[in-house]
Design a protein around this motif. Structure first.
Motif, mmCIF file in Angstrom:
data_model
loop_
_atom_site.group_PDB
_atom_site.id
_atom_site.type_symbol
_atom_site.label_atom_id
_atom_site.label_comp_id
_atom_site.label_asym_id
_atom_site.label_seq_id
_atom_site.Cartn_x
_atom_site.Cartn_y
_atom_site.Cartn_z
ATOM 1 N N GLY A 25 0.905 -1.184 0.004
ATOM 2 C CA GLY A 25 0.127 -0.018 0.023
ATOM 3 C C GLY A 25 0.841 1.185 0.002
ATOM 4 O O GLY A 25 0.370 2.225 -0.398
ATOM 5 N N GLY A 26 2.312 1.063 -0.035
ATOM 6 C CA GLY A 26 3.192 2.483 -0.071
ATOM 7 C C GLY A 26 3.063 3.200 1.462
ATOM 8 O O GLY A 26 3.022 4.279 1.437
ATOM 9 N N MET A 27 2.782 2.392 2.377
ATOM 10 C CA MET A 27 2.768 2.997 3.711
ATOM 11 C C MET A 27 3.949 2.973 4.597
ATOM 12 O O MET A 27 3.986 2.612 5.587
ATOM 13 N N HIS A 56 -6.617 10.340 2.368
ATOM 14 C CA HIS A 56 -6.104 10.131 1.266
ATOM 15 C C HIS A 56 -5.829 8.491 0.776
ATOM 16 O O HIS A 56 -5.363 8.322 -0.409
ATOM 17 N N ASN A 57 -6.018 7.694 1.585
ATOM 18 C CA ASN A 57 -5.701 6.338 1.112
ATOM 19 C C ASN A 57 -7.003 5.712 1.779
ATOM 20 O O ASN A 57 -6.631 4.315 2.195
ATOM 21 N N LYS A 58 -8.100 6.172 1.714
ATOM 22 C CA LYS A 58 -9.045 5.473 2.149
ATOM 23 C C LYS A 58 -9.402 4.037 1.864
ATOM 24 O O LYS A 58 -9.689 3.070 2.556
ATOM 25 N N SER A 63 -9.686 -1.611 3.039
ATOM 26 C CA SER A 63 -9.436 -3.040 2.781
ATOM 27 C C SER A 63 -8.553 -3.990 3.716
ATOM 28 O O SER A 63 -8.727 -5.092 3.709
ATOM 29 N N VAL A 64 -7.998 -3.131 4.949
ATOM 30 C CA VAL A 64 -7.045 -3.775 5.666
ATOM 31 C C VAL A 64 -7.925 -3.850 7.168
ATOM 32 O O VAL A 64 -7.974 -4.688 7.981
ATOM 33 N N PHE A 65 -8.394 -2.683 7.657
ATOM 34 C CA PHE A 65 -8.967 -2.447 8.535
ATOM 35 C C PHE A 65 -10.390 -2.305 8.859
ATOM 36 O O PHE A 65 -11.246 -1.654 7.966
#
Length: 203
Positions: A25-27, A56-58, A63-65
């Motif tokens: 996810g580029g986090m 900005h990455n909703k 998808s994860v939380f």
């Protein structure tokens, strides 16, 4: 801590998998720390606002939380995920249906170890379960399966890392161990103190 948020992982996603999800996810500007059960503390690098990052990455966060919320002192995990060893269940009954019955109503079966699925180790079945913090997964139980009575022993393994995972399978319809129709009755043995158990097992 005031810049951190607590994320509740979705069902089927555990902390050991989160590192890979963060990379995909580029986090890489977020540090994730395990809080127990399905809770993760997410702390951004200095100068990064967590609220803006989530906004900005909703899609990725959704998808994860299940949810994310600002950290407070009152947020603690009320369940824990542990590995257990199940002794006394014959290998003819090593299937998801029986394992779920052995785990009981106070806990839920999370995964089955690969060595158990592939029958590499037949001494005991290794199961990962989710249980309330206040409960123990170590007990002895007389259970009846298909008119035969077995003395089942569940033993909780000491924690070896974060997230409680190892070589395991989050079971689904493709698992090699299939469910079967099994009739079960159980009678829980009385709970003993540590000293009583030590005397019973010869110290």
């Amino acid at each position: 801590m005031k810049r951190s948020v607590v994320g509740q992982l979705k069902e089927g996603i555990w902390f050991d998998q989160l590192g890979e999800e963060l990379v995909k996810g580029g986090m890489n500007m977020v540090r994730a720390r395990y809080m127990g059960d399905n809770l993760v503390l997410l702390t951004p690098k200095e100068g990064v606002a967590m609220e803006a990052l989530i906004l900005h990455n909703k899609d990725w966060f959704d998808s994860v939380f299940v949810s994310t919320q600002p950290w407070t002192e009152t947020i603690v995990a009320d369940h824990r995920v542990v590995w257990t060893r199940c002794y006394g269940l014959p290998i003819s009954l090593w299937n998801k249906d029986c394992f779920e019955k052995v785990v009981g109503e106070e806990a839920s079966l999370v995964s089955i170890d690969v060595a158990t699925l592939s029958w590499e180790n037949l001494e005991f079945a290794r199961l990962q379960v989710r249980i309330l913090q206040s409960r123990s997964c170590t007990w002895m139980n007389n259970m009846r399966f298909n008119d035969f009575k077995y003395n089942i022993v569940m033993e909780e393994e000491p924690p070896t890392g974060y997230g409680g995972t190892c070589k395991c399978s989050l079971y689904d319809s493709s698992d090699s161990i299939s469910s079967s129709e099994t009739y079960v009755e159980d009678s829980m043995l009385s709970v003993k103190s540590c000293e009583e158990e030590l005397r019973q097992w010869g110290g």
